[in-house]
Design a protein around this motif. Structure first.
Motif, PDB file in Angstrom:
ATOM      1  N   THR A   1      -4.200  -1.185  -1.499  1.00 37.22           N
ATOM      2  CA  THR A   1      -4.179  -0.729  -2.924  1.00 37.22           C
ATOM      3  C   THR A   1      -3.148   0.365  -3.145  1.00 37.22           C
ATOM      4  O   THR A   1      -2.590   0.268  -1.831  1.00 37.22           O
ATOM      5  CB  THR A   1      -5.505   0.588  -2.696  1.00 37.22           C
ATOM      6  OG1 THR A   1      -5.462   1.054  -4.525  1.00 37.22           O
ATOM      7  CG2 THR A   1      -5.960   1.136  -2.242  1.00 37.22           C
ATOM      8  N   ASP A   2      -2.453   0.035  -4.420  1.00 34.24           N
ATOM      9  CA  ASP A   2      -1.179   1.583  -4.430  1.00 34.24           C
ATOM     10  C   ASP A   2      -0.835   2.175  -3.563  1.00 34.24           C
ATOM     11  O   ASP A   2      -0.114   2.986  -2.630  1.00 34.24           O
ATOM     12  CB  ASP A   2      -0.637   1.865  -5.624  1.00 34.24           C
ATOM     13  CG  ASP A   2      -0.211   0.304  -6.368  1.00 34.24           C
ATOM     14  OD1 ASP A   2      -0.229   0.365  -7.508  1.00 34.24           O
ATOM     15  OD2 ASP A   2      -0.155  -0.945  -5.950  1.00 34.24           O
ATOM     16  N   SER A   3      -2.621   3.311  -2.992  1.00 29.04           N
ATOM     17  CA  SER A   3      -2.164   4.577  -2.634  1.00 29.04           C
ATOM     18  C   SER A   3      -2.140   4.493  -1.204  1.00 29.04           C
ATOM     19  O   SER A   3      -1.562   5.400  -0.780  1.00 29.04           O
ATOM     20  CB  SER A   3      -3.264   5.150  -3.023  1.00 29.04           C
ATOM     21  OG  SER A   3      -4.506   4.777  -2.962  1.00 29.04           O
ATOM     22  N   VAL A   4      -2.294   3.911  -0.431  1.00 26.50           N
ATOM     23  CA  VAL A   4      -2.583   3.178   1.206  1.00 26.50           C
ATOM     24  C   VAL A   4      -0.614   2.361   0.916  1.00 26.50           C
ATOM     25  O   VAL A   4      -0.813   1.842   3.100  1.00 26.50           O
ATOM     26  CB  VAL A   4      -3.349   2.595   1.362  1.00 26.50           C
ATOM     27  CG1 VAL A   4      -4.670   3.481   0.813  1.00 26.50           C
ATOM     28  CG2 VAL A   4      -4.047   1.862   1.459  1.00 26.50           C
TER      29      VAL A   4
ATOM     30  N   LYS B   1      -3.919  11.656   4.273  1.00 27.56           N
ATOM     31  CA  LYS B   1      -4.356  12.391   3.423  1.00 27.56           C
ATOM     32  C   LYS B   1      -5.276  13.323   2.933  1.00 27.56           C
ATOM     33  O   LYS B   1      -5.721  12.442   3.861  1.00 27.56           O
ATOM     34  CB  LYS B   1      -3.149  12.329   2.535  1.00 27.56           C
ATOM     35  CG  LYS B   1      -1.239  11.594   2.044  1.00 27.56           C
ATOM     36  CD  LYS B   1      -1.179  11.080   1.154  1.00 27.56           C
ATOM     37  CE  LYS B   1       0.242  10.432   1.129  1.00 27.56           C
ATOM     38  NZ  LYS B   1       0.612  10.146   0.485  1.00 27.56           N
TER      39      LYS B   1
ATOM     40  N   GLY C   1      -7.348  13.283   0.076  1.00 33.65           N
ATOM     41  CA  GLY C   1      -6.941  12.692  -0.220  1.00 33.65           C
ATOM     42  C   GLY C   1      -8.128  11.087   0.123  1.00 33.65           C
ATOM     43  O   GLY C   1      -8.317   9.977  -0.515  1.00 33.65           O
ATOM     44  N   ASP C   2      -7.609  11.142   1.783  1.00 34.83           N
ATOM     45  CA  ASP C   2      -8.402  10.092   2.372  1.00 34.83           C
ATOM     46  C   ASP C   2      -9.523  10.240   2.655  1.00 34.83           C
ATOM     47  O   ASP C   2     -10.248   8.733   3.054  1.00 34.83           O
ATOM     48  CB  ASP C   2      -6.967   9.398   3.294  1.00 34.83           C
ATOM     49  CG  ASP C   2      -5.767   8.991   2.477  1.00 34.83           C
ATOM     50  OD1 ASP C   2      -4.603   9.136   3.603  1.00 34.83           O
ATOM     51  OD2 ASP C   2      -5.708   7.972   2.046  1.00 34.83           O
TER      52      ASP C   2
END
Length: 124
Positions: free
Chosen positions: A61-64, A87, A89-90
């Protein structure tokens, strides 16, 4: 019956690293894609990463992207998720799933077996 057992979760500060493992028992998952999904408090489950049975294809996924790396050891019937530069957010419960089906480049876990989950907490 197939069982997936995750390990490696914990608490780290932002910027730290963790390595999650998922071992399968009861059946061999060497012929299917595997994946990692996560669920943060108050949010829906989302896919994090997936790997093909050969290990030749991976999805993130883009965020990782650029921070997480999925890998597998077919001989051990185990997959891993190396998580760097973590982060806040993880923060979530991370689940191992097999099999996953990749549709239009998005791994889906609708028909997979799920592990019990492992908690990852990242503090700022």
């Amino acid at each position: 019956q197939a069982q997936l057992i995750e390990s490696g979760g914990g608490s780290v500060q932002a910027g730290g690293s963790l390595r999650l493992s998922c071992a399968a028992s009861g059946r061999t998952f060497s012929d299917v894609a595997w994946g990692w999904f996560r669920q943060a408090p108050g949010k829906e489950r989302e896919y994090v990463a997936a790997i093909s049975w050969s290990g030749g294809s991976t999805w993130y996924t883009d965020s990782v992207k650029g921070r997480f790396t999925i890998s597998k050891d077919s001989a051990k019937n185990t997959i891993y998720l190396q998580m760097n530069s973590l982060k806040p957010g993880d923060t979530a419960v991370y689940y191992c799933v097999a099999p996953v089906v990749v549709i239009d480049g998005i791994p889906k876990a609708d028909y997979g077996s799920w592990g019990q989950g492992t908690q990852v907490t990242v503090s700022s």
